[in-house]
Scaffold this active site. Structure first.
Site, short mmCIF file in Angstrom:
data_model
loop_
_atom_site.label_atom_id
_atom_site.label_comp_id
_atom_site.label_asym_id
_atom_site.label_seq_id
_atom_site.Cartn_x
_atom_site.Cartn_y
_atom_site.Cartn_z
N ASP A 23 0.83 -1.20 0.00
CA ASP A 23 0.00 0.00 0.00
C ASP A 23 0.87 1.26 0.00
OD1 ASP A 23 -2.57 1.37 0.37
OD2 ASP A 23 -1.79 1.84 2.36
N GLU B 216 1.36 -0.34 -5.14
CA GLU B 216 0.19 0.56 -5.25
C GLU B 216 0.74 1.97 -5.45
OE1 GLU B 216 -1.79 3.55 -4.42
OE2 GLU B 216 -1.81 2.85 -2.34
N ASP C 263 -11.13 1.51 -2.04
CA ASP C 263 -11.34 2.91 -1.68
C ASP C 263 -12.32 3.61 -2.61
OD1 ASP C 263 -9.73 3.03 0.58
OD2 ASP C 263 -7.93 3.53 -0.56
#
Length: 505
Positions: A297, A344, A397
């Site tokens: 992430d 990411e 998200d």
């Protein structure tokens, strides 16, 4: 790292169906793997599988190593002989469509404590040897975690920097007394992690038998109130009292006009470098042992991170600070070999982020919901993808595809209509088809997009403090043509062998 062409579905395990308030690692998880395999999907992206923290988020976990104890299958504990059958009757208020975390936690933790008490009253059970081996093998993180959780429970989950000063500072004499005084709660938390690991390993083995690989998730920053920050205070930008001096977040972006103030403490990278990045090596090693591929992430934070003074109430007044860059990934590669990692790389992506990702041959990410805000040069458009990439219709998200379509600007909808050749009636399948047909190595769609669900079924809203991570799947939402259409697309786009029969109809 080059990945074989494949497609998959994004679904957090808590979203699975089941009678005890949230999904778990039991029968329904195995059934979902079977559904993926039948639909020609070779990937299951699970997101973080650690304990949840603030806002029900697994990205704010109290441990970077431990599994989420709410995912432990209670039926398996019944089969082990540690729970009576009457304890598994569904309780009023445990919803089938949303996770009510306070109720779920109360229900499941009570039964986990019952099972633990029963297990430890059976001293001649041969499984005690297996438990002891697990504790010894994982002691590098498990001892601190179990003590942290026992202390946090006693402190009614107040942050560790508000505990007794001797415990907060980890004075050896205070830690010794704490371990002696909390023998039972410490072994309870270890019992839970042992059961999580056993059940997780069985689920992963089942996935492998069905040809499904698991994509896990490594949040870049641990939560302040976590075992790892408490146990490794010198690795984080904290003052003498354990309070962060600066915190993590991102500047104003697509999701928020004031940015996102995450609140996680930032790393003291100089200390990590002095120690040879040993904490990071062990963290990634532990996750690679549980999953097949790791999505890291907020990858851009390794090139530079947004540093916010802890006194600020928004992320607006932060600034960029350099991260460890290639030094960290050189250390990880030297210790672990070629990294099975997806970067990411969303948000503010600068040249140094791209260079870092490419240097270590890490696939980046494209998100179709971002693709139509601009023109034909938008990097998220399918024709801009490269084979070393993963393309998503949307991430956890984002809104659902249907929700995005209804809230998109008229210009975005017109661009998408022209590009995809659609009137938007099945925008979710239009996006899935566009992702699947791209040259990106992996094509992934959230389960909500496969089902064509609207924005009411969204999983997360970045920056929102409540109402997130609650959505649950119901098998009644899944029709036979959902799997058949996925299988067909994956077959004709060379992502699976299953579904080729559709060409002969």
């Amino acid at each position: 790292m080059k990945f074989e062409r494949a497609s998959g579905v994004l679904l957090h395990p808590t979203c699975l169906p089941g009678p005890h308030g949230c999904g778990d690692l039991g029968q329904q998880a195995h059934r979902f793997v079977d559904w993926l395999a039948a639909a020609g999907q070779r990937l299951w992206q699970v997101l973080p599988i650690g304990e949840v923290g603030l806002g029900n988020s697994p990205y704010m976990s109290p441990s970077s190593f431990a599994g989420n104890v709410l995912l432990i299958d209670l039926h398996r504990l019944l089969a082990e002989g540690w729970l009576p059958a009457e304890q598994l009757h569904p309780e009023p208020g445990l919803h089938e469509t949303r996770v009510d975390y306070p109720r779920v936690r109360a229900f499941r933790m009570h039964r986990l404590r019952q099972a633990s008490a029963c297990f430890f009253t059976l001293p001649h059970d041969p499984r005690h040897e297996e438990f002891a081996r697990f504790c010894e093998a994982e002691r590098s993180w498990l001892d601190d975690y179990a003590l942290f959780m026992a202390l946090a429970h006693d402190a009614q989950w107040r942050p560790w920097n508000e505990w007794d000063a001797a415990l907060a500072r980890r004075e050896p004499s205070a830690l010794h007394r704490a371990v002696q005084d909390r023998h039972e709660p410490i072994r309870f938390w270890k019992f839970c992690q042992w059961n999580f690991r056993r059940q997780w390993n069985e689920l992963r083995a089942h996935a492998h038998r069905r040809g499904v690989r698991i994509i896990g998730d490594l949040p870049i920053f641990p939560a302040l109130h976590s075992a790892e920050v408490w146990a490794n205070q010198s690795l984080f930008e904290l003052d003498a009292h354990g309070h962060p001096t600066v915190i993590a977040g991102v500047p104003p972006d697509y999701f928020s006009a004031t940015g996102q103030r995450w609140g996680n403490p930032l790393y003291r990278w100089s200390e990590h470098e002095r120690r040879g990045y040993d904490w990071w090596i062990e963290r990634l090693r532990a996750l690679i042992a549980l999953v097949d591929i790791v999505r890291i992430d907020h990858f851009r934070g390794f090139a530079a991170h947004w540093e916010i003074p802890a006194s600020e109430h928004t992320a607006v007044n932060g600034h960029w600070c350099p991260g460890p860059g290639a030094r960290l990934f050189d250390a990880l590669t030297a210790a672990l070999g070629r990294l099975p990692v997806i970067a990411e790389d969303l948000g503010v992506v600068t040249d140094d982020v791209v260079e870092l990702r490419r240097r270590f041959e890490l696939p980046g990410m494209h998100v179709l919901q971002f693709a139509f805000a601009g023109d034909a040069r938008n990097p998220h458009l399918p024709h801009r993808c490269t084979p070393d990439a993963v393309i998503y219709t949307g991430t956890h998200d984002n809104d659902t595809a249907v929700g995005w379509w209804h809230s998109a600007s008229p210009r975005e909808r017109r661009f998408a209509s022209l590009y995809l050749g659609t009137d938007g009636h099945e925008i979710h399948w239009d996006l899935i088809r566009a992702a699947s047909s791209s040259v990106a190595a992996f094509s992934v769609a959230p389960m909500q997009d496969v089902l064509g669900l609207d924005g009411a079924h969204r999983l997360n809203r970045p920056g929102a403090a409540t109402g997130c991570w609650e959505w649950r799947l119901s098998w009644s939402q899944v029709q036979s043509d959902h799997g058949e259409r996925l299988a067909g697309l994956s077959a004709i786009h060379d992502r699976s062998d299953i579904g080729h029969a559709a060409l002969d109809r």
